[in-house]
Write a protein that holds these residues in place. Structure first.
Motif, PDB file in Angstrom:
ATOM      1  N   VAL A  88       0.861  -1.176   0.000  1.00 38.97           N
ATOM      2  CA  VAL A  88       0.000   0.000   0.000  1.00 38.97           C
ATOM      3  C   VAL A  88       0.900   1.229   0.000  1.00 38.97           C
ATOM      4  N   LEU A 118       1.359   5.314   0.210  1.00 38.27           N
ATOM      5  CA  LEU A 118       0.665   6.477   0.737  1.00 38.27           C
ATOM      6  C   LEU A 118       1.549   7.700   0.628  1.00 38.27           C
ATOM      7  N   SER A 121      -1.994  10.035   9.061  1.00 37.85           N
ATOM      8  CA  SER A 121      -3.300   9.646   9.599  1.00 37.85           C
ATOM      9  C   SER A 121      -4.009   8.682   8.654  1.00 37.85           C
ATOM     10  N   ILE A 122      -3.838   8.879   7.351  1.00 39.71           N
ATOM     11  CA  ILE A 122      -4.406   7.930   6.396  1.00 39.71           C
ATOM     12  C   ILE A 122      -3.744   6.567   6.618  1.00 39.71           C
ATOM     13  N   THR A 149      -2.444   5.445   9.343  1.00 40.43           N
ATOM     14  CA  THR A 149      -2.897   4.863  10.608  1.00 40.43           C
ATOM     15  C   THR A 149      -4.240   4.160  10.433  1.00 40.43           C
ATOM     16  N   GLY A 150      -5.166   4.846   9.769  1.00 40.62           N
ATOM     17  CA  GLY A 150      -6.479   4.240   9.552  1.00 40.62           C
ATOM     18  C   GLY A 150      -6.384   3.010   8.676  1.00 40.62           C
ATOM     19  N   ALA A 151      -5.611   3.113   7.592  1.00 39.23           N
ATOM     20  CA  ALA A 151      -5.486   1.992   6.665  1.00 39.23           C
ATOM     21  C   ALA A 151      -4.856   0.794   7.369  1.00 39.23           C
ATOM     22  N   ASN A 152      -3.816   1.067   8.120  1.00 42.02           N
ATOM     23  CA  ASN A 152      -3.132   0.002   8.840  1.00 42.02           C
ATOM     24  C   ASN A 152      -4.037  -0.614   9.907  1.00 42.02           C
ATOM     25  N   ALA A 153      -4.847   0.222  10.546  1.00 39.10           N
ATOM     26  CA  ALA A 153      -5.781  -0.314  11.539  1.00 39.10           C
ATOM     27  C   ALA A 153      -6.737  -1.300  10.874  1.00 39.10           C
ATOM     28  N   ALA A 154      -7.134  -0.983   9.653  1.00 35.14           N
ATOM     29  CA  ALA A 154      -8.130  -1.811   8.963  1.00 35.14           C
ATOM     30  C   ALA A 154      -7.556  -3.138   8.494  1.00 35.14           C
ATOM     31  N   ASN A 155      -6.290  -3.141   8.107  1.00 37.67           N
ATOM     32  CA  ASN A 155      -5.696  -4.380   7.605  1.00 37.67           C
ATOM     33  C   ASN A 155      -4.219  -4.421   7.960  1.00 37.67           C
ATOM     34  N   LEU A 164      -1.059  -6.033   5.343  1.00 29.73           N
ATOM     35  CA  LEU A 164      -0.426  -5.490   4.149  1.00 29.73           C
ATOM     36  C   LEU A 164       0.857  -4.756   4.527  1.00 29.73           C
ATOM     37  N   TYR A 204       2.952  -1.355   4.294  1.00 27.43           N
ATOM     38  CA  TYR A 204       2.661   0.065   4.080  1.00 27.43           C
ATOM     39  C   TYR A 204       3.936   0.862   3.858  1.00 27.43           C
TER      40      TYR A 204
END
Ligand SMILES: Cc1ncc(C[n+]2csc(CCOP(=O)(O)OP(=O)(O)O)c2C)c(N)n1
Ligand code: SF4
Ligand SMILES: [Mg+2]
Lengths: 625, 357
Positions: B61, B63, B92-93, B95-101, B104, B106
């Motif tokens: 991913v 970013l 912050s994007i 953090t949210g993305a990593n929280a969700a999955n 993957l 990053y």
């Protein structure tokens, strides 16, 4: 040119009914941080458990200890759980605010105060009955320790009220037993304080007063819950897994409640693994960024904030709108501008949320009227956000969010499954020739999306910069406009998906009230009062932006419309004039922006000033037409 | 149209990695940066590192924020999802993305403007959270995309192309990251692929927050005489202290590293980073000492480079937990939990409501 009447709540106003059983308002003036909250909740809940509709509202300062605070309890046999605008019984526990508290009592009303320090001046009002109870003296004699004495003094006035209003002592004991299930010794000390006040009142006053409580059965199937708790529950049931926020009153309790419910229902008993992520962000910019990142990556994510937070989130909200990333934001509105009065209520972010961010940006907004709707709309917000691939804002307010409201027991349909919208799975991507992120394949303005980690063919590049319908970077006018116009088409689709307005046209009138959110219960009472006075008024409560077609129809069908809202600048009226075909001159604003929840009398006065012949000179703005 | 797709023609003789992919499979759209921009070399190093690591493109991913540097996520691994967010807010994007999955990989690419001015807060907090990501700063001392204003990494005394001198002290991202508890802090130079590629490989594998500050000259606005971020100046004041080599789990550490001189740091997945000290007095596993040394060299105008600090406890110093370990999330990604595992159901609701009746 403001087309509105400048009414205020009228202190000392007379209550209209004469039969006062289960129909009166108590207001308790105390100092914050002295434990009065538990006494007030106890009183309210014991009335609720006696089967009588009740309202409890807390007017508290932005402070931890030592400033004036009030609690208003309305016993409402007719089910109008809104402020009436009148106070029948004042419990004046705060010497600092005595003078204004005395003034607020309706003629014929009562005032209870701590007569340990007699106040002959209070007798100045001959039209009310002053009941002095030596609360401090009794508690000092019966309890040890400064803190205990202060706390017990507050429980003690609950005992006085129990006698005056004829509350059931057994019910109070039962509530205390539930509250202090883990500290049973506190039940006895609290009951002792209750008994002190109760006995004193019975011995010294003609109990009960004409304002009294009699058992009813109008609360079966109902609960007392605040909107933030209900909204948090809605998020749990919607399947939200990522919650990010930065603390701000009055939204914090929503996040606390979400975490509390998740700790109870989402922790694996074997491994302790938590099926949710709860992130305290460094600020609101980061909070919304986290929500967008998590939603982009396939979770249901949300944040809760208040006006100042929305201001900070603007740039990101525009990105989510344009890059088409679902996200859910709860705005628990409080008084602005700027820091304003953080612990008082208003509906003052209507415009800000509708158009948050620069450029051509519009957002779906939901307007719950009470905790029950907070629950269902919270869940719906996620479905809409994912279906429409856009931010959805739920605009609650401090009154709904932090006060306990009586509402129907919340129900959940186990057949519910989240509407994840148009997400392509691995097999679907596999079959594609090429994935095109922003192409309107179905003609509804909603493109398809893919999630990271699924298939390399599904990879796309989310960006806030100009992009074509194929998802590629562009600075080409035509390519840019195709996407912007398609977003408008999506907006049209949104109109069909958002909750419709609730319309009551039973009065068959050619005048109507148009409102939204927490004005609802006061409006219902106002309609009943107006009807009793021979004035029929229709009513439409708008529940979402963009406005559905029924909103347009209601506006067109009425000669005169009172737009009732809680802000100074008539934001809702502005939205209506901007986004519907309504004639501006038909809209009269009734604007309540004191920071206290709107009262029914405010609305009645406002309507009557316009609809009946006017015997007195009006305070109306002469420029309005 | 500035989007230029590259033709994909693969010669059969091209070397393939463990996934059978060639380097071209890790490329992205054609770069639109100025010819000679340091950022393009960093992109090439990322392509090389991802290929060597045999990363599955869709499991990466990418970013970024806003800036010339932030644009580069479009220029590598086109099979990976990318998110070019807003200026300074990429963490912050992430953090949210990593929280969700959490499964993957990053990689965030940012600039010195994006990270050290507008985004300084989010940068610091991503480090504090020990977010599992590789964060690369393409550091050129200026805002390239807005045409050459000083950034917060501009050194005292450096001169802008238009002539003015900077008098404000710079913020050094490597030092800052060390003080905030980052468990992997490196510095490199876009012109030193040999050093940079293994650092990116190690950074991708590192569990927790890995920072690589890459000096990456802006040929258009900051490559003149008098600039301390020009190619010439960087080459001259560039002091490799620790060479880090990435050794995958299946490969043995061979004798090419002289005994006593090399130190192997185990990573959570069984791979190792072999550190070779080029500066005998430098210890990249001692946070306080490393910090002092980096600072001392900076004050005499030298950029110490290489893997400046790495925690030796599974790559995480003192057992410092990474974001998900702190949060207690399960191994399976949150975004793949079935709804049934999330809703308490109508019966659960009735129970939760008991205290509100
Ligand atoms: C909120 C906001 N403010 C300002 C800008 C304008 N802007 C775009 S890039 C940039 C600076 C980028 O500098 P850096 O991160 O160092 O990237 P470089 O171009 O040097 O690689 C600025 C100020 C913006 N995009 N957004
Ligand atoms: S302006 Fe500078 S940073 Fe931007 S692309 Fe050109 S050389 Fe690179
Ligand atoms: Mg820069």
């Amino acid at each position: 040119m403001r087309a509105h009447a400048a009414f205020r709540d009228a202190p000392g106003r007379t209550n209209v009914t004469t039969n006062r059983i289960n129909d009166f308002t108590i207001k308790i003036a105390t100092v914050n941080g002295t434990g009065s909250a538990s006494a007030n909740t106890l009183l309210m809940k014991s009335i609720f458990r006696s089967g009588i509709p009740v309202m409890g509202k807390n007017y508290f300062p932005s402070n931890i200890q030592g400033l004036p605070t009030w609690y208003e309890i309305r016993v409402a046999r007719d089910g109008h759980v809104a402020r009436s605008g009148a106070v029948d019984l004042m419990v004046a526990m705060n010497a600092e605010t005595y003078s204004r508290d005395v003034k607020e009592v309706a003629p014929g009303g009562y005032l209870v105060y701590d007569s340990t320090w007699p106040r002959p001046a209070l007798l100045g009002r001959s039209d009310i009955t002053v009941l002095g109870v030596p609360l401090a003296r009794m508690c000092n004699e019966s309890f040890n320790g400064v803190r205990t004495r202060i706390l017990m003094k507050n429980i003690c006035y609950a005992g006085v009220l129990a006698a005056l209003l004829d509350l059931d002592l057994e019910r109070i004991r039962e509530l205390l037993a539930q509250t202090y299930a883990k500290k049973p010794q506190l039940v006895d000390s609290n009951m002792k304080a209750i008994g002190l006040g109760y006995d004193y009142a019975r011995q010294n006053f003609p109990c009960p007063l004409p304002l009294k409580v009699e058992k009813m059965d109008r609360t079966a199937g109902h609960i007392m819950i605040d909107g933030n708790t209900a909204a948090a529950l809605g998020c749990v049931f919607a399947g939200a897994t990522v919650a990010a926020w930065y603390p701000i009153t009055p939204s914090t309790s929503l996040m606390d409640a979400f975490k509390g419910f998740c700790d109870r229902t989402r922790v694996d008993p074997q491994t302790g693994a938590k099926r949710f992520a709860f992130i305290q962000a460094e600020d609101e910019l980061a909070a919304i960024g986290m929500v967008i990142g998590a939603s982009w990556n396939g979770c249901r994510a949300f944040t809760a904030t208040s006006g100042p937070g929305i201001s900070l989130m603007n740039e990101f909200l525009g990105l989510a709108y344009y890059a088409e990333i679902p996200s859910v934001v709860f705005d628990i509105q409080r008084v602005g501008p700027s820091t304003g009065m953080p612990t008082r209520t208003q509906q003052c972010d209507l415009m800000e949320c509708a158009y948050a961010s620069h450029g051509d940006t519009r957002h779906v907004c939901l307007y719950p009227a009470n905790p029950e709707e907070c629950f269902y709309m919270a869940a719906q917000a996620f479905d809409l956000a994912e279906r429409l691939q856009t931010p959805v804002m739920v605009l609650s307010d401090l009154d709904i969010g932090m006060n306990d409201w009586m509402c129907r027991e919340l129900k959940w349909d186990d057949a519910y499954r989240p509407d994840r919208g148009k997400i392509l799975d691995k097999a679907q991507i596999e079959k594609l020739e090429k994935f095109q992120r922003y192409l309107d394949k179905d003609g509804d303005g909603i493109p398809y999306r893919t999630l990271p980690g699924v298939h390399p063919k599904g990879a796309w590049f989310a960006r806030g910069s100009g992009h074509s319908q194929y998802g590629t970077y562009t600075e080409d006018s035509t390519e840019y406009q195709i996407v912007l116009d398609r977003l408008l088409k999506k907006w049209e689709t949104a109109k069909k998906l958002v909750p419709r307005a609730i319309i009551d046209a039973t009065a068959g009138a050619d005048i109507g009230i148009v409102s939204l959110g927490s004005c609802d219960s006061a409006i219902h009472e106002a309609l009943a009062i107006l009807k009793a006075r021979g004035v029929g008024v229709n009513y439409m409560r708008v529940r979402a932006f963009p406005f559905s077609e029924d909103v347009e129809r209601f506006l067109a069908a009425h000669r005169l419309l009172f737009v009732v809202e809680q802000n100074r600048d008539a934001q809702f009226r502005s939205l209506l004039t901007l986004e519907t075909a309504v004639e501006k001159s038909k809209l009269r604003s009734l604007l309540h922006y004191s920071g206290l929840p709107i009262s029914s009398s405010f609305i009645v006065d406002g309507v009557l000033a316009e609809v009946l012949p006017k015997p007195l000179p009006q305070q109306k703005d002469a420029a309005s037409a | 149209m500035t989007f230029i797709p590259k033709p994909k023609i693969v010669h059969p003789a091209l070397p393939r990695n463990a996934r059978g992919l060639v380097r071209r499979d890790y490329e992205g759209a054609l770069s639109t940066l100025c010819a000679g921009c340091g950022h393009d070399s960093v992109t090439a190093a990322i392509v090389e590192a991802c290929w060597r690591q045999s990363i599955e493109p869709q499991n990466l991913v990418k970013l970024s924020g806003i800036g010339c540097s932030s644009k580069t996520t479009a220029y590598f691994v086109s099979g990976a999802h990318g998110f070019n967010s807003v200026h300074g807010r990429m963490p912050s994007i992430a953090t949210g993305a990593n929280a969700a999955n959490r499964q993957l990989t990053y990689i965030g690419v940012s600039g010195d403007g994006d990270t050290l001015s507008i985004g300084l807060g989010q940068f610091c907090h991503a480090i504090r959270r020990n977010l599992d990501m590789l964060y690369i700063i393409e550091n050129n001392g200026v805002y390239g995309l807005t045409k050459g204003q000083f950034s917060a990494s501009a050194d005292i005394g450096t001169r802008a192309k238009k002539g003015e001198t900077n008098f404000q002290p710079p913020i050094d991202p490597a030092l800052l990251a060390m003080t905030l508890g980052a468990s992997f802090v490196a510095r490199s130079f876009s012109g030193d692929k040999q050093q940079l590629v293994p650092l990116i490989e190690a950074g991708l594998r590192h569990r927790g927050f890995a920072l690589i500050d890459v000096l990456s000259p802006c040929v258009t606005f900051n490559d003149h005489e008098g600039s301390t971020k020009s190619y010439a100046y960087t080459r001259e004041h560039y002091e490799p202290a620790v060479q880090a080599d990435f050794v995958p789990p299946e490969r043995e550490i061979t004798a090419e590293y002289g005994a006593g001189e090399a130190l192997a740091v185990a990573m959570h997945d069984g791979s190792r980073i072999v550190l070779r000290k080029l500066d005998a007095g430098y210890d990249p596993t001692d946070r306080a000492a490393a910090q002092a040394r980096v600072q001392e060299r900076l004050m005499s105008g030298e950029y110490l480079t290489g893997l400046l600090y790495v925690g030796t406890d599974g790559g995480v110093e003192g057992g410092r937990k990474e974001f998900h370990q702190v949060n207690g999330t399960p191994e399976e990604p949150l975004n793949s939990l079935p709804y049934e595992a999330l809703s308490p159901g109508s019966g659960g609701l009735a129970k939760l409501l008991a205290r509100y009746r």
